[in-house]
Write a protein that holds these residues in place. Sequence first.
Motif, PDB file in Angstrom:
ATOM      1  N   ASP A  34      43.218 -23.565  -9.202  1.00  0.00           N
ATOM      2  CA  ASP A  34      44.545 -23.974  -8.730  1.00  0.00           C
ATOM      3  C   ASP A  34      45.035 -25.228  -9.440  1.00  0.00           C
ATOM      4  N   TRP A  69      44.279 -18.000 -14.442  1.00  0.00           N
ATOM      5  CA  TRP A  69      43.682 -18.487 -13.190  1.00  0.00           C
ATOM      6  C   TRP A  69      42.278 -17.897 -13.008  1.00  0.00           C
ATOM      7  N   ARG A 120      47.680 -19.335  -7.907  1.00  0.00           N
ATOM      8  CA  ARG A 120      47.582 -17.986  -8.466  1.00  0.00           C
ATOM      9  C   ARG A 120      48.875 -17.210  -8.240  1.00  0.00           C
ATOM     10  N   HIS A 160      32.762 -21.000  -3.995  1.00  0.00           N
ATOM     11  CA  HIS A 160      34.084 -20.398  -4.177  1.00  0.00           C
ATOM     12  C   HIS A 160      35.209 -21.369  -3.853  1.00  0.00           C
ATOM     13  N   TYR A 181      38.721 -19.779 -12.800  1.00  0.00           N
ATOM     14  CA  TYR A 181      37.913 -19.554 -11.593  1.00  0.00           C
ATOM     15  C   TYR A 181      36.500 -19.118 -11.978  1.00  0.00           C
ATOM     16  N   ASP A 187      37.709 -15.975   0.731  1.00  0.00           N
ATOM     17  CA  ASP A 187      38.026 -16.817   1.886  1.00  0.00           C
ATOM     18  C   ASP A 187      36.768 -17.550   2.346  1.00  0.00           C
ATOM     19  N   TRP A 188      36.728 -18.860   2.119  1.00  0.00           N
ATOM     20  CA  TRP A 188      35.535 -19.635   2.458  1.00  0.00           C
ATOM     21  C   TRP A 188      35.227 -19.573   3.950  1.00  0.00           C
ATOM     22  N   ASN A 243      37.944 -22.082  -6.677  1.00  0.00           N
ATOM     23  CA  ASN A 243      39.355 -21.906  -6.331  1.00  0.00           C
ATOM     24  C   ASN A 243      40.140 -23.194  -6.576  1.00  0.00           C
ATOM     25  N   SER A 244      39.579 -24.317  -6.158  1.00  0.00           N
ATOM     26  CA  SER A 244      40.239 -25.602  -6.364  1.00  0.00           C
ATOM     27  C   SER A 244      40.433 -25.868  -7.853  1.00  0.00           C
TER      28      SER A 244
END
Length: 149
Positions: free
Chosen positions: A44, A58, A50, A36, A62, A2-3, A40-41
């Motif tokens: 996705d 995924w 995911r 991150h 990542y 979680d950014w 994540n981008s």
Amino acid sequence: MDWLELITVSRILAGGQPTQGALRRAISTAYYAMFHVLANSNADLIAGPRTPANEPRWIAIYRSLRHYRAENPLHGWPHLFSPPVQNFALVIGGIKAERESADYNPDVNFVQNEVVTWIDSAERAIIDFNAASPQERAMVAIATLAGQR
């Protein structure tokens, strides 16, 4: 990852009367928030969101992002990207250099207000990057994972 939680941790570390160690960790953590978000981008957009069905693919995408590619390929193709995405590349490049100093240079001293400015810049760049179109972020994924020749 979680950014926003990482940015919050950075702010906690840089708040009050922080030690040099806390300021170093704040810079490093803010950089990792950006890294991150990008990883994540990329995952996705290449593997799809995911799910249990695509989780191995995924995660592989990542984890394939390398630190040296996080900002460099975007600088090679600036005309392909909007100002917010170009700014993301500039900020991640700058904060990456600060993170390397924080993690590896025992002689550098950090100033609280400069660290907070980096955290603010990282947060703004992340918000703007996340607002970019999926097509543009897909180009970023290609640029950061495949690189250029």
